[in-house]
Motif scaffolding. Structure first.
Motif, PDB file in Angstrom:
ATOM      1  N   GLU A  77       0.838  -1.194   0.000  1.00  0.00           N
ATOM      2  CA  GLU A  77       0.000   0.000   0.000  1.00  0.00           C
ATOM      3  C   GLU A  77       0.877   1.250   0.000  1.00  0.00           C
ATOM      4  N   PHE A  78       0.678   2.102  -1.001  1.00  0.00           N
ATOM      5  CA  PHE A  78       1.351   3.396  -1.039  1.00  0.00           C
ATOM      6  C   PHE A  78       0.457   4.394  -0.315  1.00  0.00           C
ATOM      7  N   ALA A  88      -9.287   6.815   6.123  1.00  0.00           N
ATOM      8  CA  ALA A  88     -10.553   6.089   6.023  1.00  0.00           C
ATOM      9  C   ALA A  88     -10.313   4.623   5.669  1.00  0.00           C
ATOM     10  N   TYR A  89      -9.341   4.355   4.801  1.00  0.00           N
ATOM     11  CA  TYR A  89      -8.984   2.965   4.485  1.00  0.00           C
ATOM     12  C   TYR A  89      -8.484   2.257   5.744  1.00  0.00           C
ATOM     13  N   TYR A  90      -7.651   2.941   6.507  1.00  0.00           N
ATOM     14  CA  TYR A  90      -7.133   2.347   7.745  1.00  0.00           C
ATOM     15  C   TYR A  90      -8.280   1.992   8.685  1.00  0.00           C
ATOM     16  N   GLN A  91      -9.212   2.887   8.843  1.00  0.00           N
ATOM     17  CA  GLN A  91     -10.314   2.668   9.779  1.00  0.00           C
ATOM     18  C   GLN A  91     -11.300   1.612   9.283  1.00  0.00           C
ATOM     19  N   ASN A  92     -11.524   1.565   7.987  1.00  0.00           N
ATOM     20  CA  ASN A  92     -12.595   0.723   7.454  1.00  0.00           C
ATOM     21  C   ASN A  92     -12.147  -0.522   6.693  1.00  0.00           C
ATOM     22  N   ILE A  93     -10.890  -0.542   6.234  1.00  0.00           N
ATOM     23  CA  ILE A  93     -10.470  -1.651   5.369  1.00  0.00           C
ATOM     24  C   ILE A  93      -9.179  -2.304   5.861  1.00  0.00           C
ATOM     25  N   THR A  94      -8.066  -1.600   5.755  1.00  0.00           N
ATOM     26  CA  THR A  94      -6.776  -2.253   6.015  1.00  0.00           C
ATOM     27  C   THR A  94      -6.556  -2.574   7.485  1.00  0.00           C
ATOM     28  N   GLY A  95      -7.007  -1.673   8.377  1.00  0.00           N
ATOM     29  CA  GLY A  95      -6.842  -1.951   9.797  1.00  0.00           C
ATOM     30  C   GLY A  95      -7.568  -3.220  10.217  1.00  0.00           C
ATOM     31  N   LYS A  96      -8.784  -3.386   9.721  1.00  0.00           N
ATOM     32  CA  LYS A  96      -9.560  -4.585  10.034  1.00  0.00           C
ATOM     33  C   LYS A  96      -8.980  -5.802   9.318  1.00  0.00           C
ATOM     34  N   LEU A  97      -8.475  -5.580   8.117  1.00  0.00           N
ATOM     35  CA  LEU A  97      -7.898  -6.675   7.336  1.00  0.00           C
ATOM     36  C   LEU A  97      -6.716  -7.292   8.068  1.00  0.00           C
ATOM     37  N   VAL A  98      -5.860  -6.444   8.629  1.00  0.00           N
ATOM     38  CA  VAL A  98      -4.679  -6.928   9.350  1.00  0.00           C
ATOM     39  C   VAL A  98      -5.091  -7.825  10.519  1.00  0.00           C
ATOM     40  N   ASN A  99      -6.138  -7.451  11.213  1.00  0.00           N
ATOM     41  CA  ASN A  99      -6.598  -8.258  12.340  1.00  0.00           C
ATOM     42  C   ASN A  99      -7.258  -9.554  11.883  1.00  0.00           C
ATOM     43  N   ASP A 100      -8.122  -9.453  10.873  1.00  0.00           N
ATOM     44  CA  ASP A 100      -8.870 -10.622  10.429  1.00  0.00           C
ATOM     45  C   ASP A 100      -8.011 -11.636   9.674  1.00  0.00           C
ATOM     46  N   TYR A 101      -6.950 -11.179   9.048  1.00  0.00           N
ATOM     47  CA  TYR A 101      -6.065 -12.065   8.282  1.00  0.00           C
ATOM     48  C   TYR A 101      -4.689 -12.182   8.937  1.00  0.00           C
ATOM     49  N   GLU A 221      -2.136  -4.090  -9.438  1.00  0.00           N
ATOM     50  CA  GLU A 221      -2.878  -3.012  -8.791  1.00  0.00           C
ATOM     51  C   GLU A 221      -4.320  -3.418  -8.520  1.00  0.00           C
ATOM     52  N   PHE A 222      -4.768  -3.125  -7.320  1.00  0.00           N
ATOM     53  CA  PHE A 222      -6.147  -3.385  -6.915  1.00  0.00           C
ATOM     54  C   PHE A 222      -6.986  -2.166  -7.264  1.00  0.00           C
ATOM     55  N   ARG A 223      -7.907  -2.361  -8.214  1.00  0.00           N
ATOM     56  CA  ARG A 223      -8.775  -1.274  -8.652  1.00  0.00           C
ATOM     57  C   ARG A 223     -10.227  -1.661  -8.410  1.00  0.00           C
ATOM     58  N   PRO A 224     -10.758  -1.303  -7.251  1.00  0.00           N
ATOM     59  CA  PRO A 224     -12.096  -1.747  -6.894  1.00  0.00           C
ATOM     60  C   PRO A 224     -13.186  -1.085  -7.732  1.00  0.00           C
ATOM     61  N   ALA A 225     -14.251  -1.828  -7.929  1.00  0.00           N
ATOM     62  CA  ALA A 225     -15.411  -1.285  -8.639  1.00  0.00           C
ATOM     63  C   ALA A 225     -16.393  -0.646  -7.667  1.00  0.00           C
ATOM     64  N   GLY A 226     -16.328  -1.055  -6.396  1.00  0.00           N
ATOM     65  CA  GLY A 226     -17.255  -0.553  -5.394  1.00  0.00           C
ATOM     66  C   GLY A 226     -17.041   0.917  -5.078  1.00  0.00           C
ATOM     67  N   THR A 227     -18.084   1.555  -4.554  1.00  0.00           N
ATOM     68  CA  THR A 227     -18.015   2.977  -4.217  1.00  0.00           C
ATOM     69  C   THR A 227     -18.219   3.223  -2.726  1.00  0.00           C
ATOM     70  N   THR A 228     -18.369   2.172  -1.940  1.00  0.00           N
ATOM     71  CA  THR A 228     -18.480   2.310  -0.489  1.00  0.00           C
ATOM     72  C   THR A 228     -17.373   1.494   0.158  1.00  0.00           C
ATOM     73  N   TYR A 229     -17.007   1.858   1.384  1.00  0.00           N
ATOM     74  CA  TYR A 229     -15.929   1.124   2.042  1.00  0.00           C
ATOM     75  C   TYR A 229     -16.273  -0.346   2.283  1.00  0.00           C
ATOM     76  N   PRO A 230     -17.496  -0.673   2.687  1.00  0.00           N
ATOM     77  CA  PRO A 230     -17.825  -2.101   2.825  1.00  0.00           C
ATOM     78  C   PRO A 230     -17.692  -2.865   1.508  1.00  0.00           C
ATOM     79  N   ALA A 231     -18.111  -2.239   0.408  1.00  0.00           N
ATOM     80  CA  ALA A 231     -18.018  -2.915  -0.894  1.00  0.00           C
ATOM     81  C   ALA A 231     -16.563  -3.106  -1.307  1.00  0.00           C
ATOM     82  N   ILE A 232     -15.747  -2.072  -1.112  1.00  0.00           N
ATOM     83  CA  ILE A 232     -14.332  -2.172  -1.458  1.00  0.00           C
ATOM     84  C   ILE A 232     -13.640  -3.218  -0.590  1.00  0.00           C
ATOM     85  N   SER A 233     -13.968  -3.218   0.692  1.00  0.00           N
ATOM     86  CA  SER A 233     -13.386  -4.197   1.607  1.00  0.00           C
ATOM     87  C   SER A 233     -13.724  -5.622   1.177  1.00  0.00           C
TER      88      SER A 233
END
Length: 246
Positions: A77-78, A88-101, A221-233
């Motif tokens: 991640e750059f 926002a990614y840290y709070q909603n995506i990557t921070g949770k990802l690190v814990n869950d994975y 490169e990860f290029r999400p189609a979603g427009t909300t943090y839950p969808a991107i996650s």
């Protein structure tokens, strides 16, 4: 009636002057378009189908927030520490990802401070200086976890440019983490720390990064189609599950 004079070249070829003009225009158009396509191919960012060289995305001393021994799934991640989207990614995506994975994925973070964020480089220096005392992950969590206290103006509407206020918060984090504060200050101001930040920016540019956060999963490169943090996650997790054969 006087006969019109013919261009000897077009007369010989059996083509009118207008026809030759049309051909010339088409040839020029092909050359111009071809040149544009070559230029774009050479300098365009990685697409979803392209893989960026591993030694561009990650160096042997790159910082990791999470580490997996099997190496099946690596996310690079750059980041820009003052970037609202990164927080926002840290709070909603990557921070949770690190814990869950935990223990199953490797998350590498690279510096990519953007010009419109005046405190991005000072924050990156704080993270790099903490790393030199073995506390990178902890400072990374502090910077994003307490983001609004240093990165945003008191009115909460815009990013801050108050470096003195930010440095006071960085010092408080350093004390909380038990860092040697004098060394922390020296390292923040050191050419070695600045070089690491510059290297991250240079590598990001080679990889086609133009904004933050930009993520790569196993080099693509990860290029999400979603427009909300839950969808991107969910898109990111689905991709990681595929890489992990889950």
């Amino acid at each position: 009636m006087a006969k019109s004079k013919q261009n000897p070249v077009t007369a010989k070829k059996g083509l009118s002057a207008n026809a030759w003009t049309t051909i010339a225009v088409l040839v020029v158009a092909v050359l111009v378009i071809g040149g544009v396509l070559v230029f774009q191919h050479k300098d365009s960012p990685a697409t979803g189908e392209d893989t960026v060289a591993a030694d561009v995305l990650r160096h042997s001393d790159s910082h990791t927030v999470s580490e997996a021994k099997d190496g099946k799934a690596t996310v690079v991640e750059f980041i820009d520490y003052q970037c609202p989207a990164c927080e926002a990614y840290y709070q909603n995506i990557t921070g949770k990802l690190v814990n869950d994975y935990s223990g199953r994925i490797t998350l590498v973070t690279r510096n990519f401070p953007l010009p419109m964020h005046p405190l991005a480089v000072p924050a990156a220096r704080a993270a790099e200086a903490a790393a030199l005392q073995g506390k990178y992950r902890e400072m990374y969590d502090k910077l994003y976890g307490d983001y609004r206290s240093w990165a945003v103006q008191p009115d909460g509407q815009n990013v801050s440019s108050d470096e003195q206020r930010a440095q006071a918060r960085f010092d408080a984090y350093a004390k909380d983490l038990g860092l040697d504060l004098d060394r922390f200050h020296r390292d923040m101001a050191s050419p070695a720390v600045q070089q690491r930040i510059d290297q991250g920016k240079a590598d990001g540019q080679k990889a086609g990064v133009t904004s933050t956060p930009t993520l790569f999963v196993n080099g693509t490169e990860f290029r999400p189609a979603g427009t909300t943090y839950p969808a991107i996650s969910q898109e990111l997790r689905t991709l990681l599950d595929k890489e992990l054969d889950l």
